[in-house]
Design a protein around this motif. Structure first.
Motif, short mmCIF file in Angstrom:
data_model
loop_
_atom_site.label_atom_id
_atom_site.label_comp_id
_atom_site.label_asym_id
_atom_site.label_seq_id
_atom_site.Cartn_x
_atom_site.Cartn_y
_atom_site.Cartn_z
N GLY A 265 0.79 -1.21 0.00
CA GLY A 265 0.00 0.00 0.00
C GLY A 265 0.82 1.26 0.00
N GLU A 266 2.16 1.12 -0.02
CA GLU A 266 3.01 2.31 0.03
C GLU A 266 2.94 3.08 -1.28
N LYS A 267 2.89 4.41 -1.19
CA LYS A 267 2.86 5.28 -2.35
C LYS A 267 4.15 6.06 -2.46
N LYS A 268 4.76 6.07 -3.64
CA LYS A 268 5.99 6.83 -3.86
C LYS A 268 5.68 8.07 -4.67
N MET A 269 6.43 9.13 -4.40
CA MET A 269 6.15 10.43 -5.00
C MET A 269 6.75 10.55 -6.40
N ARG A 270 6.04 11.30 -7.23
CA ARG A 270 6.58 11.75 -8.50
C ARG A 270 7.26 13.11 -8.28
N GLU A 271 7.98 13.54 -9.29
CA GLU A 271 8.73 14.79 -9.12
C GLU A 271 7.81 16.00 -8.94
N TYR A 272 6.70 16.03 -9.69
CA TYR A 272 5.82 17.19 -9.54
C TYR A 272 5.15 17.18 -8.16
N GLN A 273 4.98 15.99 -7.59
CA GLN A 273 4.43 15.93 -6.24
C GLN A 273 5.44 16.41 -5.21
N ARG A 274 6.71 16.12 -5.43
CA ARG A 274 7.77 16.64 -4.56
C ARG A 274 7.80 18.17 -4.62
N GLU A 275 7.59 18.70 -5.83
CA GLU A 275 7.57 20.15 -6.00
C GLU A 275 6.45 20.77 -5.18
N LEU A 276 5.28 20.13 -5.20
CA LEU A 276 4.15 20.64 -4.43
C LEU A 276 4.43 20.61 -2.93
N ALA A 277 5.15 19.59 -2.48
CA ALA A 277 5.36 19.40 -1.04
C ALA A 277 6.53 20.20 -0.49
N GLU A 278 7.40 20.73 -1.35
CA GLU A 278 8.64 21.34 -0.89
C GLU A 278 8.43 22.45 0.14
N PRO A 279 7.51 23.40 -0.07
CA PRO A 279 7.31 24.45 0.96
C PRO A 279 6.89 23.88 2.31
N VAL A 280 6.12 22.80 2.27
CA VAL A 280 5.67 22.18 3.52
C VAL A 280 6.86 21.55 4.23
#
Length: 977
Positions: A265-280
């Motif tokens: 059930g583990e989900k791995k991030m794509r690069e655009y998802q990393r971009e969205l999360a970076e400020p957090v």
């Protein structure tokens, strides 16, 4: 030796490893297995019983010692594994196989089920399907760790039971213990109880603890509603089809999970998802705004994971979802992800009335991540269980664009901002805030400047200085997220329609009758009300509202007039509804709608007024039935809809479509139309509507979570059970079906946020989104929404480029809102007046009770301690008996005129307590005789006493009233004693 037995054991290994708990046959293991092997199996059992059973089976199949197989059978029989033992003796597993469907169901509902049951009570009824040692273990766990841990162990024991009748015994036990909500989860055809109990039924879905239809968008499915796209069972392997190759379909299924494919059930991030999360990741409060279907929940999982690592033991995360069905999806997704990533992370979830059954404080203290519906947190803060938001280190708000007005999100964030802006923070550390949304285009705006202000207001409410969007990895985003092409079809209106003329004539006659009773024009100022319009519905509502407080000198005359006006306006409402149905569907559908209503009136009291009203319909029914035989060709919009569907499926017979409509009645009508159309019936339409709080026998029943899941399962299946889903606004958000490549909006237009969400239902490459309407202004509005979407995008970029200006605006909004809240707090609390008031039925104006006899229980339930009330009302068994905070609904309570007054409930050991909803009554001052109408109990201006058990002991004796002759004959009240 024993080669055939070993071969058969391996073939039927599924039954053994999912039933056997190796420690229960420890004697066999110590006799036939090496000590270190037995210890390894027992050690493995502490982590996973199934894994331990697999190791046990593997080791057993290596045995060569004479007599081991019979010894295994004897050990199973001695430990009461009689079902498994019998199956191994005969090599016949049909009985065990027949219980598999029940095990799967129990596993699916386990997260909610374990929060609803009372293990100690159930054990008294489950002795025939549980072993004695299992019962003792469950009791010990409850004593040491509490009821939830015990419920989890009980559920696991049931799933591993080899008794053929365990499921039947479980349902019987739930019934005996009055655990109605848990029982309903096991019965897909009954209402799934996830909402709070309220006075009467009509508040269901109105509060955020329920499945009320707040907005939510979700791109990650699971088998709570939709199966995770990263996981396909062997039976669901997609075939090669016209929509793409086998590999392409697998790619789409991967996209559906919103993250790269990974183990379990583990989900791995794509690069655009990393971009969205970076400020957090940098610790900043952030609003993440990204398209529907890009996997924002995967981003949320990564944020939680990072936060827990950085904060360590001080981390406490809350993830909030606004819908109960989406809560179930997200809760399961969080559990699956962290089970694979880090099983030591403790996760729990609360929704619906679980917040009243479980202590939020205990859940918070014993878990690292809590998944909630937001009202749960609001209630916990109001009740003092959560002293402040500083108890948490991270709050994630899914569908954060709802943070406005009286939405629970805004209530939570108001508390946050009050603490932040307070001069005395007492060293409190407020949590980090993260909002998730597909669009920040909230409110009304005409230009970019106004859009910027709206966005700044939302960010101010969320105290988020960063709007995170995708800039760098847009190519990767576009490879996964496909925006459908938008098309518009403006259809000509009907030229002539005799059905409309006949209905208009009937409505004019009914209005004429009403005017002979009272001057209804004086009751409402709404003018230019055309038949078959929403404005006419508003006029009816306004007339009924004024009628409630209508006062005449003669009270009997007042009662007669009000009841007659209610009858007239209710008939006018149904004819108005029929005209609206006729406009969008077939005359046949509109006529069927009216016929059902008229028949229901005849089956009820059918007094002289109603006989006259139904005679109008009966006199024209033959003509109307003849007109309805014209079929769908009489409506040009249906002709266009049929053309679009036929053409689409001719080009691609694997098309999956979602058809959005405005009302439930229209959803049912279009379903019937498709099923009765020779060229379209192969589509096998499914209908997805809400669990609305005012279900109607005329417009279909409300959908339970289980029935929703059945419709969605049929639609998303690869064996083409259903090719089209007809949905109301409940499907705007939360449905994620990547193979859907046609979105049809049938007279369905809203604001910018709705447009983005509806369009996002089409996920497949090459998707289309088509609006069908015969109103040019409606099409123009949708085109205007598209332009406003571009304005919002420019506004976001402007704010991102000028952070100082954005911060200044936010601070102005925050300070201004704080001043307004402080001014409201300074207003003296409204004093409730003393005195006696009379409650009159708002329909017939008959006496119900006096406020002196009303007692308030738990600040929410209003109980009448006047048994004579039952002589003025009638009761019916409640269709969905359920409990809430010790109060259990048993019957519905109606006035003799038919108006729903509320419910009859039991509390603790006290039976037959009438609980009223104020919206069904007019309140009359016994001194001034002035009448007032209130929609909510919180709005009343008079005081009421608190419910005390001593009140019951002193006065609650209906049987004595019967004996004294003050409550009518015993037969009259036999139902309520």
């Amino acid at each position: 030796m024993y080669e055939s037995e070993k071969l058969n054991l391996k073939r039927c290994s599924e039954y053994l490893i999912y039933i056997l708990r190796p420690s229960y046959v420890k004697g066999f293991m110590t006799t036939y297995l090496q000590p270190e092997v037995a210890e390894r199996i027992l050690s493995e059992e502490s982590k996973s019983v199934t894994s331990a059973a697999q190791v046990f089976l593997d080791q057993v199949c290596l045995l060569e010692e004479l007599g081991w197989y019979q010894a295994l059978l004897d050990a199973l029989d001695a430990e009461d594994y009689k079902g498994l033992c019998e199956a191994l003796k005969k090599w016949d597993f049909q009985i065990l196989e027949s219980t598999k469907i029940h095990r799967v169901l129990l596993e699916r509902i386990e997260p909610s089920f374990t929060k609803m049951i009372k293990p100690r009570d159930l054990l008294r009824h489950l002795g025939d399907c549980l072993r004695k040692r299992e019962c003792e273990e469950i009791q010990a766990i409850e004593n040491q760790k509490g009821p939830i841990a015990a419920a989890e162990r009980l559920t696991d024991c049931l799933k591993r039971s080899d008794k053929q009748n365990w499921f039947k015994l479980l349902k019987s036990a739930l019934f005996s213990c009055e655990l109605t909500e848990a029982l309903q989860l096991l019965e897909p055809d009954t209402e799934s109880s996830v909402s709070e109990m309220e006075t009467g039924d009509e508040e269901e879905g109105a509060t955020m603890t329920t499945i009320s239809f707040q907005y939510t968008e979700q791109s990650d499915d699971d088998d709570g509603m939709l199966m995770s796209g990263n996981q396909l069972t062997p039976s669901e392997t997609p075939p090669t089809s016209a929509t793409g190759s086998h590999s392409q379909r697998l790619r789409e299924e991967e996209e559906r999970g919103g993250g790269e494919k990974s183990r379990g059930g583990e989900k791995k991030m794509r690069e655009y998802q990393r971009e969205l999360a970076e400020p957090v990741f940098q610790g900043k409060n952030t609003v993440i705004c990204a398209p529907t279907g890009c996997g924002k929940t995967v981003v949320a999982l990564a944020i939680c994971e990072h936060h827990l690592k950085v904060k360590g033991k001080g981390a406490k995360v809350v993830f909030m979802a606004t819908k109960v069905d989406v809560f179930n999806q997200q809760y399961k997704l969080f559990q699956d992800h962290f089970q694979e990533k880090d099983p030591d992370i403790r996760i729990d979830g609360l929704c619906g009335n679980q917040g009243d059954q479980l202590s939020m404080k205990v859940v918070m203290e014993n878990n690292d991540i809590i998944v909630l519906t937001p009202q749960i947190l609001v209630n916990a803060m109001a009740g003092g269980e959560i002293p402040s938001l500083s108890c948490f280190s991270l709050l994630i708000l899914d569908e954060c664009h709802n943070t406005t007005g009286k939405h629970p999100y805004n209530i939570i964030m108001t508390s946050y901002l009050d603490a932040k802006l307070s001069k005395e923070q007492n060293g409190q550390h407020l949590p980090q805030i993260v909002g998730l949304t597909a669009s920040v285009g909230i409110g009304s705006f005409k230009n970019q400047s106004e859009a910027e202000n709206n966005i700044c207001q939302l960010c101010a409410s969320l105290d988020s200085r960063i709007i995170s969007t995708i800039h760098t990895n847009t190519d990767e985003l576009q490879s996964y997220v496909h925006t459908p092409d938008k098309e518009f079809f403006l259809v000509e209106k009907r030229h002539t329609d005799p059905f409309i003329r006949i209905i208009h004539d009937i409505m004019a006659k009914i209005e004429g009758l009403a005017k002979t009773v009272y001057n209804i024009e004086s009751l409402s100022a709404i003018e230019n009300r055309d038949y078959g319009s929403q404005k006419y519905e508003q006029w009816i509502v306004d007339v009924q509202k004024k009628c409630r407080v209508l006062q005449l000198k003669d009270q009997e005359e007042e009662s007669r007039v009000c009841r007659a006006l209610y009858n007239y306006t209710e008939h006018l409402r149904k004819y108005n509804d029929a005209l609206i149905i006729n406009e969008d569907a077939r005359t046949k559908d509109a006529l069927d709608y009216l016929s059902v209503f008229i028949q229901q009136v005849k089956n009820a009291g059918h007094d002289e007024t109603e006989q006259r009203l139904t005679a109008y319909f009966d006199g024209q029914q033959g003509v109307l039935r003849g007109l309805s035989s014209g079929g769908q060709k009489e409506n040009p919009k249906l002709d266009m809809l049929q053309y679009i569907l036929e053409e689409q499926y001719r080009q691609n017979d694997e098309t999956k479509s979602v058809l959005f409509v405005r009302t439930r009645a229209l959803a049912d009508a279009l379903k019937s139309w498709i099923e009765e159309s020779d060229s379209l019936k192969f589509l096998k339409p499914g209908v997805l509507i809400g669990r609305g709080h005012k279900s109607s026998q005329l417009t279909g029943t409300r959908m339970t979570l289980n029935s929703k899941k059945g419709v969605l399962d049929s639609f998303k299946s690869f064996d083409n059970q259903s090719k089209i889903l007809i949905a109301t606004s409940v499907a705007d958000e939360g449905i994620d079906i990547p193979q859907c490549n046609l979105v049809l909006m049938y007279e369905y237009v809203g604001n910018v946020v709705k447009m983005v969400q509806v369009r996002g239902r089409g996920r497949a490459q090459g998707s289309k989104c088509i609006l069908v309407s015969d109103k040019k202004d409606r099409i123009d509005k949708e085109k205007h929404n598209m332009e406003k979407e571009k304005i919002v995008e420019k506004a976001i970029r402007k704010l991102q480029d000028t952070p100082t200006e954005m911060l200044h605006k936010m601070e102005v909004f925050q300070r201004g809102d704080k001043v307004c809240r402080d001014m409201v707090k300074m207003v003296p609390e409204r004093r409730l007046t003393e005195g006696s008031y009379q409650l009159l039925c708002s329909k017939c104006k008959k006496h119900s009770c006096y406020t002196d006899d009303i007692r308030v229980l738990q600040d929410s339930h209003h109980i009448v301690l006047d048994p004579t009330l039952f002589s003025r009302a009638r009761t019916e068994p409640h269709p969905k008996p359920k409990g809430f905070m010790g109060l259990v609904k048993t019957k519905k309570l109606f006035c003799h005129c038919g108006l729903d007054w509320g419910i009859v409930a039991s509390y603790l050991t006290i039976q037959n307590l009438p609980v009223l909803k104020i919206e069904s009554f007019v309140v009359k001052n016994c001194v001034t005789e002035q009448q007032r109408y209130y929609r909510k109990w919180r709005d009343v201006t008079f005081s009421m006493k608190t419910f005390e058990l001593t009140d019951i002991a002193d006065s609650w004796n209906p049987r004595k009233l019967v004996e004294d002759g003050r409550l009518g004959c015993p037969a009259e009240i036999s139902l309520v004693l």
